[in-house]
Design a protein around this motif. Structure first.
Motif, PDB file in Angstrom:
ATOM      1  N   UNK A  56       0.837  -1.200   0.000  1.00 25.66           N
ATOM      2  CA  UNK A  56       0.000   0.000   0.000  1.00 25.66           C
ATOM      3  C   UNK A  56       0.870   1.249   0.000  1.00 25.66           C
ATOM      4  N   UNK A  57       1.888   1.276   0.867  1.00 16.40           N
ATOM      5  CA  UNK A  57       2.783   2.434   0.913  1.00 16.40           C
ATOM      6  C   UNK A  57       3.471   2.638  -0.434  1.00 16.40           C
ATOM      7  N   UNK A  58       3.991   1.561  -1.016  1.00 14.97           N
ATOM      8  CA  UNK A  58       4.690   1.684  -2.299  1.00 14.97           C
ATOM      9  C   UNK A  58       3.749   2.129  -3.410  1.00 14.97           C
ATOM     10  N   UNK A  59       2.515   1.671  -3.344  1.00 10.81           N
ATOM     11  CA  UNK A  59       1.526   2.053  -4.356  1.00 10.81           C
ATOM     12  C   UNK A  59       1.270   3.556  -4.342  1.00 10.81           C
TER      13      UNK A  59
ATOM     14  N   UNK B  59       3.034   9.479  -6.118  1.00 15.75           N
ATOM     15  CA  UNK B  59       3.459  10.762  -5.551  1.00 15.75           C
ATOM     16  C   UNK B  59       2.294  11.485  -4.878  1.00 15.75           C
ATOM     17  N   UNK B  60       1.502  10.716  -4.138  1.00 16.70           N
ATOM     18  CA  UNK B  60       0.357  11.294  -3.437  1.00 16.70           C
ATOM     19  C   UNK B  60       0.794  11.882  -2.104  1.00 16.70           C
TER      20      UNK B  60
END
Length: 323
Positions: free
Chosen positions: A173-176, A181-182
């Motif tokens: 989830x973090x990598x997504x 670049x959110x």
């Protein structure tokens, strides 16, 4: 004072570098129910990280305005099941036999059921539901691996199946969201979900480290780059493992452009201590009576580092002179 005289850095060629390395303490006779290599994988570094991340989850949870009653149910069930699995990892770390205990078998299926309340979000908040399902699937996957290890390990052998997930937790989830670049600080809900993912990442890290040290000792091509402070007479690093102080250790290094695939050095763990400011353990190892060939390869590598650093310093001086 410049970099060539400060803190003996020139004399001992001390450099912080990314490096593939492996540290194995000298094995002592095990007196535990399950095999132990003497490394403490579940210590204060992990405990403090878990406490901090649980606090973060609850802080974000109490800021939510929508569906808070559902999230309270979900997070409560996550914490309950997570704590059961974490307790297993503490016991595994201490070499305690778990599979012979009745409570283990009573909880075996229950902690694989998924998290209560997640399904209630499928219609109300489908995107949130999707993210929580990913977290649920990751949790169930790790529980299955941990149960497999518990049920098949003995005092002379720890059982690990060679799954990719056993060696490194992937924060999907973090990598997504980082790849997109959110701005992750705009949503308390997203921050709570990311804190849950980090909680699992830190909670399951002792299992990842144990599997890595047990299965990849002879597979240097599978080691990952990690930060290391390396010198001609020893090394130091930070991670969540805690090593037995004043114990001999086998040190293996994979150095860039070295003629030797792996450099092996005899060492002694002179310091392994908890650093509260980093929530990590600092370990320092001195080298003793190294093999001549391996010592020559290490010094050649450090001399190349020294030459490159000197060239860069000259280039900086030239650039400054012409400004």
């Amino acid at each position: 004072m410049n970099r060539f005289t400060k803190d003996n850095s020139r004399r001992y060629f001390r450099y912080p570098i990314p490096c593939k390395y492996f540290i194995s303490p000298e094995l002592l006779e095990a007196s535990t129910d399950l095999y132990s290599n003497g490394i403490d994988y579940f210590n204060r570094a992990t405990e403090d990280n878990i406490l901090q991340l649980k606090t973060e989850v609850m802080q974000k949870l109490h800021r939510l305005s929508a569906h808070q009653d559902i999230f309270l149910k979900i997070v409560g069930d996550i914490f309950e099941k997570f704590d059961i699995v974490v307790h297993y990892l503490r016991m595994l770390n201490r070499g305690e036999e778990i599979a012979s205990r009745r409570i283990y078998w009573q909880n075996q299926e229950r902690i694989l059921e998924g998290f209560h309340g997640v399904q209630e979000l499928e219609r109300e908040a489908p995107k949130t539901f999707e993210l929580l399902v990913k977290i649920e699937q990751k949790f169930v996957r790790y529980v299955q691996m941990i149960q497999e290890t518990i049920e098949n390990s003995t005092s002379s052998h720890l059982h690990f199946t060679d799954y990719p997930e056993a060696f490194r937790f992937t924060a999907e989830i973090r990598e997504r969201f980082m790849s997109r670049k959110m701005d992750l600080n705009k949503s308390d809900l997203l921050q709570m979900i990311l804190s849950l993912e980090r909680l699992f990442e830190k909670g399951f890290e002792p299992f990842n480290n144990l599997a890595t040290d047990y299965l990849l000792y002879q597979k240097h091509e599978s080691w990952i780059l990690r930060d290391l402070n390396l010198s001609a007479c020893g090394l130091s690093f930070l991670n969540t493992r805690k090593y037995p102080n004043l114990t001999k250790a086998d040190v293996k290094l994979v150095l860039e452009n070295s003629y030797a695939e792996v450099i092996e050095l005899d060492g002694k763990i002179v310091r392994s201590r908890y650093l509260r400011q980093f929530n990590m353990n600092e370990t320092a190892i001195d080298f003793y009576f190294p093999n001549a060939n391996d010592q020559r390869e290490l010094l050649a590598y450090l001399h190349r580092m020294e030459a490159q650093a000197t060239i860069e310093l000259w280039e900086e001086d030239d650039h400054a002179r012409y400004q």
